[in-house]
Design a protein around this motif. Sequence first.
Motif, PDB file in Angstrom:
ATOM      1  N   VAL A 199       1.255  -0.861   0.141  1.00  0.00           N
ATOM      2  CA  VAL A 199       0.118   0.272   0.752  1.00  0.00           C
ATOM      3  C   VAL A 199       0.527   1.389  -0.174  1.00  0.00           C
ATOM      4  O   VAL A 199       0.726   2.420  -0.696  1.00  0.00           O
ATOM      5  CB  VAL A 199      -0.480   0.107   0.800  1.00  0.00           C
ATOM      6  CG1 VAL A 199      -1.813   1.163   1.150  1.00  0.00           C
ATOM      7  CG2 VAL A 199      -2.044  -0.941   1.213  1.00  0.00           C
ATOM      8  N   THR A 200       1.882   1.392   1.203  1.00  0.00           N
ATOM      9  CA  THR A 200       2.737   2.281   0.667  1.00  0.00           C
ATOM     10  C   THR A 200       3.509   2.414  -0.093  1.00  0.00           C
ATOM     11  O   THR A 200       3.565   3.754  -0.930  1.00  0.00           O
ATOM     12  CB  THR A 200       3.718   2.150   1.999  1.00  0.00           C
ATOM     13  OG1 THR A 200       3.352   2.495   3.084  1.00  0.00           O
ATOM     14  CG2 THR A 200       4.618   3.267   2.244  1.00  0.00           C
ATOM     15  N   VAL A 201       4.035   1.454  -0.721  1.00  0.00           N
ATOM     16  CA  VAL A 201       5.094   1.928  -2.195  1.00  0.00           C
ATOM     17  C   VAL A 201       3.643   2.191  -3.286  1.00  0.00           C
ATOM     18  O   VAL A 201       3.510   2.814  -4.392  1.00  0.00           O
ATOM     19  CB  VAL A 201       4.980  -0.359  -2.670  1.00  0.00           C
ATOM     20  CG1 VAL A 201       5.690   0.228  -4.199  1.00  0.00           C
ATOM     21  CG2 VAL A 201       6.481   0.072  -1.943  1.00  0.00           C
ATOM     22  N   TYR A 202       2.475   1.590  -3.621  1.00  0.00           N
ATOM     23  CA  TYR A 202       1.783   2.194  -4.391  1.00  0.00           C
ATOM     24  C   TYR A 202       1.224   3.835  -4.218  1.00  0.00           C
ATOM     25  O   TYR A 202       1.214   4.164  -5.288  1.00  0.00           O
ATOM     26  CB  TYR A 202       0.296   1.338  -4.451  1.00  0.00           C
ATOM     27  CG  TYR A 202      -0.631   1.868  -5.464  1.00  0.00           C
ATOM     28  CD1 TYR A 202      -0.543   0.671  -6.292  1.00  0.00           C
ATOM     29  CD2 TYR A 202      -1.498   2.576  -5.508  1.00  0.00           C
ATOM     30  CE1 TYR A 202      -1.264   0.964  -7.609  1.00  0.00           C
ATOM     31  CE2 TYR A 202      -2.783   3.163  -6.515  1.00  0.00           C
ATOM     32  CZ  TYR A 202      -2.438   1.796  -7.266  1.00  0.00           C
ATOM     33  OH  TYR A 202      -3.087   2.655  -8.530  1.00  0.00           O
ATOM     34  N   LEU A 203       1.242   4.317  -2.826  1.00  0.00           N
ATOM     35  CA  LEU A 203       1.208   5.635  -2.864  1.00  0.00           C
ATOM     36  C   LEU A 203       2.355   6.630  -3.521  1.00  0.00           C
ATOM     37  O   LEU A 203       2.205   7.693  -4.046  1.00  0.00           O
ATOM     38  CB  LEU A 203       0.937   5.399  -1.687  1.00  0.00           C
ATOM     39  CG  LEU A 203      -0.716   5.418  -0.933  1.00  0.00           C
ATOM     40  CD1 LEU A 203      -0.605   5.655   0.471  1.00  0.00           C
ATOM     41  CD2 LEU A 203      -1.955   6.015  -1.114  1.00  0.00           C
ATOM     42  N   ILE A 204       3.212   6.021  -2.650  1.00  0.00           N
ATOM     43  CA  ILE A 204       4.500   7.191  -2.953  1.00  0.00           C
ATOM     44  C   ILE A 204       4.397   7.253  -4.713  1.00  0.00           C
ATOM     45  O   ILE A 204       4.993   8.256  -4.918  1.00  0.00           O
ATOM     46  CB  ILE A 204       6.015   5.653  -2.708  1.00  0.00           C
ATOM     47  CG1 ILE A 204       5.417   6.576  -0.883  1.00  0.00           C
ATOM     48  CG2 ILE A 204       6.831   6.814  -2.882  1.00  0.00           C
ATOM     49  CD1 ILE A 204       6.828   5.018  -0.618  1.00  0.00           C
ATOM     50  N   PHE A 205       4.417   5.416  -5.632  1.00  0.00           N
ATOM     51  CA  PHE A 205       4.867   5.925  -7.360  1.00  0.00           C
ATOM     52  C   PHE A 205       3.036   6.845  -8.180  1.00  0.00           C
ATOM     53  O   PHE A 205       3.248   7.525  -8.712  1.00  0.00           O
ATOM     54  CB  PHE A 205       4.377   4.455  -7.967  1.00  0.00           C
ATOM     55  CG  PHE A 205       6.204   4.332  -7.704  1.00  0.00           C
ATOM     56  CD1 PHE A 205       6.881   3.858  -8.586  1.00  0.00           C
ATOM     57  CD2 PHE A 205       6.663   3.308  -6.566  1.00  0.00           C
ATOM     58  CE1 PHE A 205       8.177   4.039  -8.687  1.00  0.00           C
ATOM     59  CE2 PHE A 205       8.010   2.717  -6.389  1.00  0.00           C
ATOM     60  CZ  PHE A 205       9.175   2.984  -7.725  1.00  0.00           C
ATOM     61  N   GLN A 206       2.320   6.678  -7.020  1.00  0.00           N
ATOM     62  CA  GLN A 206       0.978   7.703  -6.876  1.00  0.00           C
ATOM     63  C   GLN A 206       0.997   8.377  -7.223  1.00  0.00           C
ATOM     64  O   GLN A 206       0.625   9.887  -8.345  1.00  0.00           O
ATOM     65  CB  GLN A 206      -0.215   6.647  -6.138  1.00  0.00           C
ATOM     66  CG  GLN A 206      -1.188   7.541  -6.948  1.00  0.00           C
ATOM     67  CD  GLN A 206      -2.514   6.881  -5.937  1.00  0.00           C
ATOM     68  OE1 GLN A 206      -2.801   7.053  -4.748  1.00  0.00           O
ATOM     69  NE2 GLN A 206      -3.802   6.642  -6.160  1.00  0.00           N
ATOM     70  N   GLY A 207       2.299   9.362  -6.299  1.00  0.00           N
ATOM     71  CA  GLY A 207       2.733  10.866  -6.399  1.00  0.00           C
ATOM     72  C   GLY A 207       3.110  11.016  -7.430  1.00  0.00           C
ATOM     73  O   GLY A 207       3.385  11.839  -7.583  1.00  0.00           O
ATOM     74  N   ILE A 208       4.551  10.541  -7.380  1.00  0.00           N
ATOM     75  CA  ILE A 208       5.564  10.222  -8.435  1.00  0.00           C
ATOM     76  C   ILE A 208       5.364   9.975  -9.663  1.00  0.00           C
ATOM     77  O   ILE A 208       5.650  11.476 -10.517  1.00  0.00           O
ATOM     78  CB  ILE A 208       6.426   9.330  -8.081  1.00  0.00           C
ATOM     79  CG1 ILE A 208       7.470   9.945  -6.431  1.00  0.00           C
ATOM     80  CG2 ILE A 208       7.878   9.581  -9.247  1.00  0.00           C
ATOM     81  CD1 ILE A 208       8.045   8.458  -6.610  1.00  0.00           C
ATOM     82  N   SER A 209       4.609   9.531 -10.087  1.00  0.00           N
ATOM     83  CA  SER A 209       4.249   8.696 -11.732  1.00  0.00           C
ATOM     84  C   SER A 209       3.738  10.330 -12.365  1.00  0.00           C
ATOM     85  O   SER A 209       4.184  10.253 -13.587  1.00  0.00           O
ATOM     86  CB  SER A 209       3.585   7.667 -11.800  1.00  0.00           C
ATOM     87  OG  SER A 209       2.386   7.328 -11.532  1.00  0.00           O
ATOM     88  N   PRO A 210       2.997  11.331 -11.577  1.00  0.00           N
ATOM     89  CA  PRO A 210       2.407  12.062 -12.725  1.00  0.00           C
ATOM     90  C   PRO A 210       2.998  13.218 -12.421  1.00  0.00           C
ATOM     91  O   PRO A 210       2.456  13.801 -13.735  1.00  0.00           O
ATOM     92  CB  PRO A 210       0.804  12.700 -12.028  1.00  0.00           C
ATOM     93  CG  PRO A 210       0.688  11.056 -11.077  1.00  0.00           C
ATOM     94  CD  PRO A 210       2.548  10.778 -10.063  1.00  0.00           C
ATOM     95  N   MET A 211       4.481  13.140 -12.033  1.00  0.00           N
ATOM     96  CA  MET A 211       5.230  15.033 -12.680  1.00  0.00           C
ATOM     97  C   MET A 211       5.930  14.310 -13.730  1.00  0.00           C
ATOM     98  O   MET A 211       6.260  15.129 -13.755  1.00  0.00           O
ATOM     99  CB  MET A 211       6.302  14.445 -11.152  1.00  0.00           C
ATOM    100  CG  MET A 211       5.342  14.871 -10.546  1.00  0.00           C
ATOM    101  SD  MET A 211       4.314  16.239 -10.098  1.00  0.00           S
ATOM    102  CE  MET A 211       5.491  17.625  -9.552  1.00  0.00           C
ATOM    103  N   LEU A 212       5.404  12.725 -14.564  1.00  0.00           N
ATOM    104  CA  LEU A 212       6.706  12.855 -15.906  1.00  0.00           C
ATOM    105  C   LEU A 212       5.352  12.434 -16.766  1.00  0.00           C
ATOM    106  O   LEU A 212       5.143  13.206 -17.174  1.00  0.00           O
ATOM    107  CB  LEU A 212       6.876  10.723 -15.598  1.00  0.00           C
ATOM    108  CG  LEU A 212       7.149  10.685 -17.272  1.00  0.00           C
ATOM    109  CD1 LEU A 212       8.390  11.807 -17.571  1.00  0.00           C
ATOM    110  CD2 LEU A 212       8.153   9.043 -16.942  1.00  0.00           C
TER     111      LEU A 212
END
Length: 482
Positions: free
Chosen positions: A73-86
């Motif tokens: 869950v934590t990993v998912y949230l981290i990448f959920q925040g990062i990937s839209p910046m790309l």
Amino acid sequence: MGDHVDGVVTSVSETRTNEKPYSVYTKKEKWLIVAMVALAGFYSPLPANIYFPAIPTIAKAFNKPTDLINQTVTVYLIFQGISPMLWGPIADRRGRRPVYFVCLSILVGSSIGMALCPTNSFWLLLLLRCFQSGGSASTIALGAGVIGDISTPRERGGYFGMFNLGPMLAPCIAPAVGGALSQNLGWRSIFWFIVIMVAVCLLCIVLFLPETLRSVAGNGSVPVSRHLRPIVPVVGRKVVMISPSAEELLNMKPKQSLNPFILFTYPDVLVLVTFTGLVYAVNYTITATISSSFASIYPSLSETVLGLCYLPSGAGMILGSSLTGKMLDWQYARIKANKGDDFTIEYARLRIMPLYLVLFIACVVGWGWCLQFKSHMAVPLILAVVLGWTSIGILNTTMTLNIDILQTRSSGATACTNLVRCSLAAIFVSIIERMHMAMGLGWTYTFWGGICTLLLPLMFLEMKMGPKWRRKRDLAEKADEA
């Protein structure tokens, strides 16, 4: 010199002689577009939430402690925040359709991998969760960009309210679906369900969604490349395509930097993303712990019933999203008519926020003490309805305003919001169980309610200083362009 009407600058001669609509799509066509992007937005938080009720089962299957499975869950949230910046800035430059296709394809592929993941490869489960998040997370930023492309501020609140139903409903509906699937068909069925649902959404996007990026398609009447056209043009099929003039092509060319991090240097944007991020993270923390909290307080509940306990929050979100969207549009029209030259978009959007925020804070504190004293299950479920209503009302308002003030960078602006709220949610979720044990449920949520109280001054600061900050930024950007 020109006239500024609903976010569109037109020359005086064009306004008088050959005024072009902001968007060529009819109201019905706009609602169809909003429905498609809302469906895609539903799949951003879905994979993170659909297996909440199945976490104990997955922990047993992989022979890992529950705390370790919670890392997914934590990993998912981290990448959920990062990937839209790309993906968000790319969509603001290259188009919405290609990015939708790539992101949803990644989500389908990674979900197939998770459905087939061997139970002796926990590292592979974590890795596939990263790809799942990277594929799904950007659909919120993409949808916000589409709405900014096709709608004026006068109507944007209603469209954005309905769009936000997709990503906000998933955390409430997904656990009910996940609990039923896990209990009856096994935990792997959860990921096959995602594969089927996302594949259907991807097919709809490819077949029907037109390219809306204004620097590519203008108001919808500019011819676009073959790969940017829908296969079945049910939206805008009566539109007469007109090639833009050289001057119009120059105006359509994006002038902003591709780097979305520069938006964090804008004080009004920083206030809005802080406001949105804290409210989202606190509400997400409550949502993420419903199953574990209820399982300990009401031990007779099954996985399926635990999943159903998320539905009251979803009901509140449905009511809150539809009513808040209409209220935002009504407030905009009324205040614009009454204020005249003194009108500011910040005041029009945020005027109803104090009521929402005070109700939200009261429900957060009440939630904690209801669980602390093990009250009848109906009490926290009623509070969940109000929490859903107020949280989505706040998010719709702040995110609509963010699109209003950064219309040409709407996907990038929403990506910045996503980064802040998902990062805060990941932090809050990672510490919430320790807070429960150290402080108790009542004082834990009293603490979070107190943190949210600090947002009240930020709201009034945005209403007072936001127009000044925005005008200063616009003048600087015009000077740079000159």
